[in-house]
Design a protein around this motif. Structure first.
Motif, PDB file in Angstrom:
ATOM      1  N   ASN A  42     -20.294  27.386 -37.083  1.00  0.00           N
ATOM      2  CA  ASN A  42     -20.904  28.021 -35.920  1.00  0.00           C
ATOM      3  C   ASN A  42     -22.383  27.672 -35.765  1.00  0.00           C
ATOM      4  O   ASN A  42     -23.230  28.535 -35.559  1.00  0.00           O
ATOM      5  N   ARG A  43     -22.679  26.377 -35.905  1.00  0.00           N
ATOM      6  CA  ARG A  43     -24.045  25.916 -35.675  1.00  0.00           C
ATOM      7  C   ARG A  43     -24.047  24.409 -35.418  1.00  0.00           C
ATOM      8  O   ARG A  43     -23.130  23.693 -35.821  1.00  0.00           O
ATOM      9  N   ALA A  44     -25.087  23.969 -34.741  1.00  0.00           N
ATOM     10  CA  ALA A  44     -25.248  22.535 -34.495  1.00  0.00           C
ATOM     11  C   ALA A  44     -25.594  21.851 -35.816  1.00  0.00           C
ATOM     12  O   ALA A  44     -26.358  22.382 -36.625  1.00  0.00           O
ATOM     13  N   LEU A  45     -25.027  20.687 -36.030  1.00  0.00           N
ATOM     14  CA  LEU A  45     -25.256  19.935 -37.260  1.00  0.00           C
ATOM     15  C   LEU A  45     -25.846  18.571 -36.930  1.00  0.00           C
ATOM     16  O   LEU A  45     -25.425  17.924 -35.964  1.00  0.00           O
ATOM     17  N   ASP A  46     -26.811  18.142 -37.741  1.00  0.00           N
ATOM     18  CA  ASP A  46     -27.415  16.824 -37.555  1.00  0.00           C
ATOM     19  C   ASP A  46     -26.420  15.733 -37.919  1.00  0.00           C
ATOM     20  O   ASP A  46     -25.628  15.881 -38.858  1.00  0.00           O
TER      21      ASP A  46
END
Length: 186
Positions: A131-135
């Protein structure tokens, strides 16, 4: 008889001396050459294979002190070890995302270099799961034929930009097969 440590060195057949000042000067030279173009250029450090045997932890810390802001390693275990020394800068793993390693990448704040659509799909699924943006880094194959998105798969990304949803694209990279040959189209 030689003292024990001296004897070990002779039996090894070689002695390697690492000049961190020279490594730092080489990095600064590359950085400054890029800046001399008048373009915004950043110079990363590739510390795979324990910084080619020179000690990734020591070399990484020195280059970070010199201002290096991006680091590459080959394998996730190298990235985990380097993260212990470099808590802040991005660390990119060249060999990509192996199945089941997503939690380790997230826990240690490592970014995989995505080399094909299956890795991209798995990393997007991890972004949804955590539940988060990942590089991420997208690696395009421009003729070396070792790692990287094929031309066909790269076109899929161009046509279907939604495939990157949930990811922060940190870099797009390639490993040029003939960078010194200005007449080579790739």
């Amino acid at each position: 008889l030689l003292p024990e440590r001296g004897r070990d060195l002779i039996l090894a057949g070689a002695i390697l001396s690492i000049d961190l000042g020279a490594i730092a000067a080489n990095w600064r030279g590359l950085r400054d050459a890029g800046r001399a173009t008048g373009r915004q250029v950043d110079c990363a450090a590739v510390l795979k294979a324990d910084a080619y045997g020179t000690g990734a932890a020591v070399v990484g810390a020195r280059l970070a002190a010199e201002g290096c802001r991006h680091f590459f390693v080959a394998h996730i275990d190298e990235g985990i070890a380097l993260r212990r020394v470099l808590p802040e800068p991005p660390i990119y793993v060249l060999n990509g995302l192996l199945p089941g390693t997503e939690p380790d990448f997230v826990e240690h704040r490592l970014a995989p270099v995505l080399n094909h659509l299956a890795q991209l799909n798995a990393w997007r699924a991890a972004a949804q799961r955590f539940n988060r943006a990942l590089d991420a880094v997208v690696h395009l194959d421009t003729g070396l034929h070792r790692l990287g998105f094929s031309a066909e798969d790269a076109q899929v990304l161009v046509n279907e930009r939604g495939r990157l949803r949930g990811l922060r694209l940190a870099l797009i990279m390639s490993h040029l097969v003939a960078s010194e040959d200005t007449s080579n189209p790739v």
